[in-house]
Write a protein that holds these residues in place. Structure first.
Motif, PDB file in Angstrom:
ATOM      1  N   LYS A 271       3.481  -4.088   2.382  1.00 39.73           N
ATOM      2  CA  LYS A 271       3.710  -2.672   2.069  1.00 39.73           C
ATOM      3  C   LYS A 271       2.377  -1.947   1.904  1.00 39.73           C
ATOM      4  O   LYS A 271       2.213  -0.825   2.383  1.00 39.73           O
TER       5      LYS A 271
ATOM      6  N   THR B 208       5.958   3.451  10.114  1.00 39.12           N
ATOM      7  CA  THR B 208       4.641   3.010   9.686  1.00 39.12           C
ATOM      8  C   THR B 208       3.740   3.054  10.898  1.00 39.12           C
ATOM      9  O   THR B 208       4.197   3.236  12.014  1.00 39.12           O
TER      10      THR B 208
ATOM     11  N   ASP C  18       8.426  -1.286   5.396  1.00 43.37           N
ATOM     12  CA  ASP C  18       8.942  -0.278   4.482  1.00 43.37           C
ATOM     13  C   ASP C  18      10.460  -0.423   4.452  1.00 43.37           C
ATOM     14  O   ASP C  18      11.053  -1.033   5.339  1.00 43.37           O
TER      15      ASP C  18
ATOM     16  N   TYR D  86      10.978   5.726   7.335  1.00 41.49           N
ATOM     17  CA  TYR D  86      10.613   4.322   7.424  1.00 41.49           C
ATOM     18  C   TYR D  86       9.505   4.035   8.422  1.00 41.49           C
ATOM     19  O   TYR D  86       9.150   2.903   8.631  1.00 41.49           O
TER      20      TYR D  86
ATOM     21  N   LYS E  61       1.004  -1.014   5.051  1.00 38.63           N
ATOM     22  CA  LYS E  61       1.952  -0.171   5.793  1.00 38.63           C
ATOM     23  C   LYS E  61       2.528  -0.886   7.013  1.00 38.63           C
ATOM     24  O   LYS E  61       2.783  -0.282   8.055  1.00 38.63           O
TER      25      LYS E  61
END
Length: 148
Positions: free
Chosen positions: A86, A43, A92, A41, A89
Motif C-alpha cells: 500500500k 494506482t 488498494d 482504486y 501504491k
C-alpha cells in the motif's frame, strides 16, 4: 479596386490560417494531457523493478487478467506485506470486517461483485492462508497477486 480587394482577401486568409493554427495546436495539446480522472482504486502502473528502501525485502509478482506479469524487488521498513504494498501504491482496496479486500493491483482494478474476477494472494507460490494485510514479511519470500 482589384488590388485592395486582393489585399483584403489575403489578410482574411492569413487571419483564418492563424485561427486554424491556434485551434489545431490547442486540440493537439489536449491529446497529450494526462487523464486526471482517477478511479478510487487506481494506482500507478509499473512494469517491475526495484522499489522502496528498508531492511525488509521480498519479491512481489503480479499476474494481470491478460496474463501479463510484472515482478518487483521490494525493500521496506514495514513488517506487513500489505502495508509495504500500500505504501508503494501497488495495491488498494476496501477495509471491511474481514480485513483488506484488494480491488486494485499495480493499476488494474478487479471487483468480484461487478466483473466476476478477483485478486488472489499467494505466498511462495501457494494460495495464502491469511490476507495480505495480516501476512508478516519473511525476507526473500515471493508474494504475488494473480487475477482470477
Amino acid at each position: 479596386m482589384k488590388k485592395s480587394g486582393l489585399k483584403n482577401f489575403a489578410r482574411a486568409a492569413l487571419a483564418l490560417c492563424l485561427v486554424l493554427a491556434v485551434v489545431l495546436s490547442v486540440s493537439a495539446c489536449s491529446l497529450f494531457e494526462p487523464d486526471n480522472t482517477v478511479s478510487k482504486y487506481s494506482t500507478e502502473h509499473r512494469d517491475g523493478g526495484k522499489l522502496g528502501e528498508g531492511n525488509n525485502y521480498f519479491t512481489f509478482k503480479v499476474v494481470s487478467s491478460d496474463g501479463g506479469e510484472a515482478v518487483f524487488e521490494v525493500s521496506t521498513n514495514q513488517t506487513i506485506v500489505g502495508d509495504a504494498l500500500k505504501e508503494l501504491k501497488l495495491i488498494d482496496g476496501d477495509d471491511d470486517q474481514y480485513g483488506l479486500y484488494v480491488k486494485s493491483v499495480n493499476g488494474e482494478n478487479l471487483d468480484y461483485n461487478t466483473d466476476g474476477k478477483y485478486w488472489a494472494f499467494y505466498v511462495g507460490g501457494e494460495y495464502a492462508v491469511s490476507g495480505v494485510d495480516k501476512t508478516e514479511i519473511v525476507n526473500g519470500t515471493e508474494y504475488s497477486f494473480r487475477a482470477e
